[in-house]
Enzyme design. Sequence first.
Site, short mmCIF file in Angstrom:
data_model
loop_
_atom_site.label_atom_id
_atom_site.label_comp_id
_atom_site.label_asym_id
_atom_site.label_seq_id
_atom_site.Cartn_x
_atom_site.Cartn_y
_atom_site.Cartn_z
N LYS A 31 0.87 -1.21 0.17
CA LYS A 31 0.05 0.19 0.07
C LYS A 31 0.73 1.19 0.11
CE LYS A 31 -2.53 -1.05 3.68
NZ LYS A 31 -1.93 -2.26 4.28
N ARG A 49 -9.83 0.59 9.07
CA ARG A 49 -9.29 -0.88 9.30
C ARG A 49 -10.49 -1.64 10.00
NH1 ARG A 49 -3.15 -0.09 8.84
NH2 ARG A 49 -2.20 -1.89 9.43
N ARG A 59 11.42 -6.57 4.71
CA ARG A 59 11.26 -5.27 4.76
C ARG A 59 12.21 -4.29 5.47
NH1 ARG A 59 5.28 -2.95 4.67
NH2 ARG A 59 5.38 -3.40 7.04
N ARG A 81 11.36 -2.34 10.95
CA ARG A 81 10.28 -1.82 12.00
C ARG A 81 10.25 -2.94 13.14
NH1 ARG A 81 5.12 -0.30 8.56
NH2 ARG A 81 4.02 -1.42 10.24
N ARG A 121 -0.66 -9.54 12.92
CA ARG A 121 -1.18 -8.42 12.42
C ARG A 121 -2.21 -9.16 11.07
NH1 ARG A 121 4.10 -5.70 10.62
NH2 ARG A 121 2.93 -4.07 9.43
P1 AMP Z 1 0.61 0.06 9.32
O1 AMP Z 1 1.71 0.67 8.84
O2 AMP Z 1 -0.59 0.58 8.44
O3 AMP Z 1 0.82 -1.57 9.07
O4 AMP Z 1 0.28 0.15 10.67
C1 AMP Z 1 1.17 -0.39 11.63
C2 AMP Z 1 0.19 -0.63 13.04
O5 AMP Z 1 -0.39 0.69 13.40
C3 AMP Z 1 -0.84 -1.56 12.98
O6 AMP Z 1 -0.26 -2.97 13.23
C4 AMP Z 1 -1.72 -1.06 14.21
O7 AMP Z 1 -1.10 -1.38 15.31
C5 AMP Z 1 -1.58 0.46 13.83
N1 AMP Z 1 -2.66 1.02 12.96
C6 AMP Z 1 -2.33 1.59 11.71
N2 AMP Z 1 -3.44 1.99 11.25
C7 AMP Z 1 -4.46 1.66 12.05
C8 AMP Z 1 -5.85 1.97 11.93
N3 AMP Z 1 -6.37 2.43 10.87
N4 AMP Z 1 -6.58 1.55 12.91
C9 AMP Z 1 -5.98 0.76 13.98
N5 AMP Z 1 -4.58 0.55 14.09
C10 AMP Z 1 -3.77 1.00 13.13
#
Ligand code: AMP
Length: 207
Positions: free
Chosen positions: A15, A90, A124, A152, A163
């Site tokens: 994404k 989400r 990554r 990360r 996740r």
């Molecule tokens: P991402 O970089 O989008 O994979 O997000 C990393 C982490 O941030 C996720 O595993 C969640 O813990 C948190 N997170 C990011 N976006 C959201 C969202 N829209 N709702 C809930 N948690 C989020």
Amino acid sequence: MRGSIVLFGPPGAGKGTQAEIIVEMTGKPQISTGDMLRSAVSQGSALGLEAKEYMESGQLVPDQVIIGLIQDRLEDPDASNGVLFDGFPRTIHQAEALSEIAEVSAVIAIEVPDEEIVNRIVGRRMDPETGEIYHVSFKPPPPELISRLVQRKDDNEDTVRMRLAAYHDQTKPLGDWYSNMGILSTIDGTGSIEEVSKSVAKAVRSL
Ligand code: AMP
């Protein structure tokens, strides 16, 4: 198109990478809740302190925290002609809240099977100075940058599996929700970055 676009898919579907081409094509700013939360964690703000444990254990941050974050961000002037949401909404609850504050015109879903996701995420690496994302095999970094790249904290296999479970339980049902609204385009995310970008560009042109 005046409304916003949602980029939808499991963690590691590409994404963040594919957001770049959509931003270029539409001029809409990218809003990544994951990036916003990571920056709050590194600044040690109250939001960061609240979000940190959820993120590091692979769970979703509570809806009300995320919705507040988005409400504030959408007040910025650059958001007035729609934005590109990356990693938001989400949950169905987040999508319902979003529908009250912004118009979603299109949802682009990138599909990748779970086992490929695990391979992608574990390899990554990020350049903390530019935010650029690399992959040890699929997008190798220039050798002179290797020493400064970081992984990360949530990009290890156990957390990735958590996740993915959160994605299947809480996020995937949203795909059907948007599909029933007739605004979902689905893209096969398993090819090379260039192949997937071509499909994304095609989907954006047809909006
Ligand atoms: P991402 O970089 O989008 O994979 O997000 C990393 C982490 O941030 C996720 O595993 C969640 O813990 C948190 N997170 C990011 N976006 C959201 C969202 N829209 N709702 C809930 N948690 C989020």
